[in-house]
Write a protein that holds these residues in place. Structure first.
Motif: not given
Length: 380
Positions: A257-259, A284, A286-287, A289, A291-292, A324-326
């Protein structure tokens, strides 16, 4: 719990070994150097502050008491900064270190308490004078713009821009690593730099031994001491703390999971009377579940009509965009607006007294008004 403590110890051990190695290399060169090659400075930074809004706090902070040394000889250059950990005293309402405080990010420098009384700031060794290239090793600032690397003595405001504090913490993007830069022979200054950094600092907080952060930056500079300017762009990426390294029955299970950050800045100076700066950074993250995607825009204007006075203003917008996408659902988070107005009084060339007001709007947990009275000095 034991694993986390071991990871913290291992990170601290690696940092200490790197610093000691750099000091050893500098000592070898110092043994043959003259006093002209060495420059020492003592810098201090104290702040009275008052927060009026959702949380009312008044206090005093010894933010910095730092010894800075620079050494250059032939093709060798070194810099070291030893600083105290910030010490905050709260007069009313609540303790600054309280987990329930609404404003800890404004008053603490994101430095873990287990680092002790002092901390190493920008500390590195570097080549100089070599044709076209420069190599730097140590604790260095990420190449994400001048607003990140400016010291408290150089800044026109008490703190770095809100966007940098939000993403990288109070001290900005500062980490251990290696930098390689290339400057082709042109009529102006063009620098192309690449960095490989440890990645253990905010916002990555990576736990893996090989989870490094990479930075690529391009900067253009022009002009002379009187009139100058420049602009640059950068990209930075690394695995964040939600990445996993597991082993099940001999099979490696990896979750990356990248930042990532992309942005740039531009500035123009007409010394000593006027300066302007513009910057933008987008993240950007990512985790498993979530995505910010968040971006912040900041501008600074400074006017110095006389030698002993300077006026500064910095409007900022954080949330261009802020998404935020969750779970397949996209939410637009509220924007944050911050406006800072500061007046600098310079009674002596090595001292500054600053009065500043900062207003935060758009996110309820932030204080609405912050008042600062800052005193700083730089003796060299």
């Amino acid at each position: 719990m034991k694993k986390d403590l071991f990871l913290k110890y291992d990170i601290m051990r690696k940092k200490l070994h790197l610093i000691l190695s750099l000091l050893f290399l500098t000592f070898i060169n110092l043994s043959e150097a003259s006093a002209q090659d060495l420059r020492l400075s003592l810098l201090g930074n104290t702040i009275f502050y008052s927060f009026i809004g959702k949380s009312n706090i008044t206090g005093f902070s010894i933010r910095n008491l730092m010894i800075s040394g620079e050494f250059g000889r032939e093709f060798f250059y070194a810099k070291g900064e030893i600083d105290i950990n910030p010490y905050n005293i709260s007069f009313f309402t609540e303790k600054i270190e309280s987990d329930t405080s609404a404003v800890p990010e404004f008053l603490n420098s994101q430095i873990p308490q287990d680092q002790g009384i002092v901390r190493f700031r920008e500390t590195f060794v570097s080549t100089r004078g070599l044709p076209l290239i420069r190599i730097t090793l140590g604790r260095i600032f990420g190449k994400i713009g001048e607003s990140n690397s400016d010291s408290f003595w150089v800044r026109n405001f008490v703190e770095r821009p809100f966007t940098i504090r939000k993403f990288f913490g109070y001290d900005g993007f500062l980490d251990e690593g290696l930098e390689f830069s290339f400057s082709p022979p042109l009529p102006w200054t063009l620098e192309i730099a690449g960095q490989i950094l440890d990645g253990s600092e905010k916002p990555w907080n990576s736990k893996g031994a090989l989870d490094l952060v990479g930075v690529i930056a391009i900067r253009n500079l022009f002009g002379d001491d009187r009139t100058n300017g420049g602009f640059g762009i950068f990209w930075a990426a690394g695995k964040n703390d939600s990445s996993q390294r597991l082993s099940l029955k001999g099979t490696s299970v990896v979750s990356d999971n990248n930042s990532e950050f992309f942005g740039g800045d531009a500035f123009f100076n007409f010394n000593p009377f006027f300066s302007v700066r513009l910057g933008y950074i987008i993240q950007r993250a990512s985790k498993p579940t979530i995505l910010d995607i968040e971006g912040g825009l900041f501008t600074e204007f400074s006017v110095r009509p006389v030698d002993f006075f300077k006026a500064n203003i910095r409007p900022e917008i954080f949330g261009i965009p802020r998404i935020r996408e969750e779970g397949g659902i996209i939410n637009n988070l509220p924007q944050i607006f911050e406006l800072s107005i500061a007046a600098d009084f310079i009674p002596l060339y090595f001292t500054k007294i600053r009065i500043q007001w900062t207003g935060n709007f758009g996110e309820k947990r932030l204080p609405q008004n912050i008042f600062y009275l800052q005193g700083i000095f730089n003796i060299d």
